[in-house]
Design a protein around this motif. Sequence first.
Motif, short mmCIF file in Angstrom:
data_model
loop_
_atom_site.label_atom_id
_atom_site.label_comp_id
_atom_site.label_asym_id
_atom_site.label_seq_id
_atom_site.Cartn_x
_atom_site.Cartn_y
_atom_site.Cartn_z
N SER A 187 0.83 -1.21 0.00
CA SER A 187 0.00 0.00 0.00
C SER A 187 0.86 1.25 0.00
O SER A 187 0.59 2.23 -0.72
CB SER A 187 -0.92 -0.02 1.23
N HIS A 193 -6.07 7.37 -2.57
CA HIS A 193 -6.85 6.32 -3.23
C HIS A 193 -5.97 5.15 -3.65
O HIS A 193 -6.37 3.98 -3.54
CB HIS A 193 -7.58 6.90 -4.44
N GLU A 197 -6.74 1.40 -2.20
CA GLU A 197 -7.11 0.29 -3.09
C GLU A 197 -6.34 -0.98 -2.74
O GLU A 197 -6.90 -2.09 -2.72
CB GLU A 197 -6.86 0.67 -4.54
N GLN A 246 -8.12 -4.39 -1.20
CA GLN A 246 -7.98 -5.66 -1.89
C GLN A 246 -7.35 -6.71 -0.98
O GLN A 246 -7.77 -7.87 -0.95
CB GLN A 246 -7.12 -5.48 -3.15
N ASP A 276 -15.02 -3.07 -4.46
CA ASP A 276 -15.63 -1.86 -5.02
C ASP A 276 -16.61 -1.23 -4.05
O ASP A 276 -16.65 0.01 -3.91
CB ASP A 276 -16.33 -2.18 -6.34
N LEU A 314 -14.67 0.52 -1.27
CA LEU A 314 -14.00 1.75 -1.70
C LEU A 314 -14.98 2.86 -2.05
O LEU A 314 -14.58 4.03 -2.15
CB LEU A 314 -13.10 1.47 -2.90
#
Length: 470
Positions: free
Chosen positions: A324, A343, A347, A351, A364, A367
């Motif tokens: 990350s 962002h 993400e 994940q 999705d 987020l």
Amino acid sequence: MPKPATPDPRLPRLTEVPAFREFLSTGWGTPDRTPPVEPGIAAAAAAHRERLSAAFPGRTLVIASGRAPVRANDSNYDFRPNSDFFWATGCSAEDAVVVLRPSGSGHDATLYIPAPAHPGETGFFADANHGELWVGSAPGPSDWSAVLDLRVELLSALPDALRGAERPLLAGSLTSRHEALTPLTLSPELGRVLSELRMIKDEWEIAELRRAVDATVGGFSAVIRELPTAVAGGGERWLQGTFDRHARTTGNGPGYSTIVGSGAHAPTLHWVRCDGPVRGEDAILLDMGVETRAFYTADVTRTFPVSGTFSPEQRSVHDLVEASHRAGMAAVRPGRDFTDFHHAAMEVIAQGLHDWGLLPVSVDEALSATGQQHRRYLVCGIGHHLGLDVHDCAMSSYEAYQGGSMAPGMVLTVEPGLYFHAFDETVPPELRGIGVRLEDDLLLTATGAEVLSDALPIDASGIEAWMRAH
């Protein structure tokens, strides 16, 4: 101390003893009263005032340095000047005020300082805040003027300076009791502009931040060397004290309360109590920054295995945070939105948590603005401006900060993490009590970003090797 209703001959009050006052008023030389300033600060502050002047043509601007807060009764914390005031003056004097008056196409600046208490004055021995027998050499107007290349007068001249000024704008700290400032209120506009001007660091400021980061890396080394003592009984506070002593030696001190969270304390975002033990099987989170003597601070975080080797569970969490972190840093580029690195890092976190089965929804959905389930394990922000304040430029507008674009000269932190609290029953038992954060300080350049703190590795194997070497 209480004053008796009638004089007590056993404890005469020195201010009321003429013979003492007369004897104390003579026989003194002149100490060195050169103010403590860092090389280059006068020119840097002058350039800062020019930028500020251009933003407020024809307006009178007032910025106050403030006063040290009371710790208890008549004991104060150490004084640190308001950051906007210091940015505009380079002066570290308590209770000082700078006034920028319109003059021609710009402004003339005058700094106003409290009258120092020198020999021959009652305050020399009776004023615990300004007397030289109490605080050491006390620079006067001519001393400050010589090092700052700035007009300096006593505070007693401030009322006349503001008399007749049309709608002056005020910023800084109002903890001092200046009657001349009583009719004024803090100007959100001036505070905002100062914050936004401070977003772009000049070469002098960048050099200070490099110095802060380098000293902070040295502080990490000092702390790691003390891990055996911490395990033997010194605990978190021994390590916190180790870094704070290092920061006081190499700079002004820590730029914020040093965070040392070992084991189950690591997931607590701002664990500054540091009153727990350090165990050999723990992963320990160190969030530390040296503030230079010009008040610019670093802000760096690493998570270390106390034993020198991450457990499989600690390493798995660290590896996800590292992925990350790398994604976030890769998005720090001039011209990109400030939120891009946020962002990018989120993400990867979302994940990874989904892959571990910790999210109750899809990646999705998590987020999305109406989801954010992944933030259960990362409720804090993951980056900010850095400079005179650890969370710098905080009075900027949203449009200039989170809603703005990154630009050369900005210095930002990137700091994703995962915080699995020991009492969080949504987390597998083997991960509970593990907290990992990685934080670096990045300078935006014309073509990309320079990681100022890259002397510290961010991968688990690199951290283990670094520990062995230090």
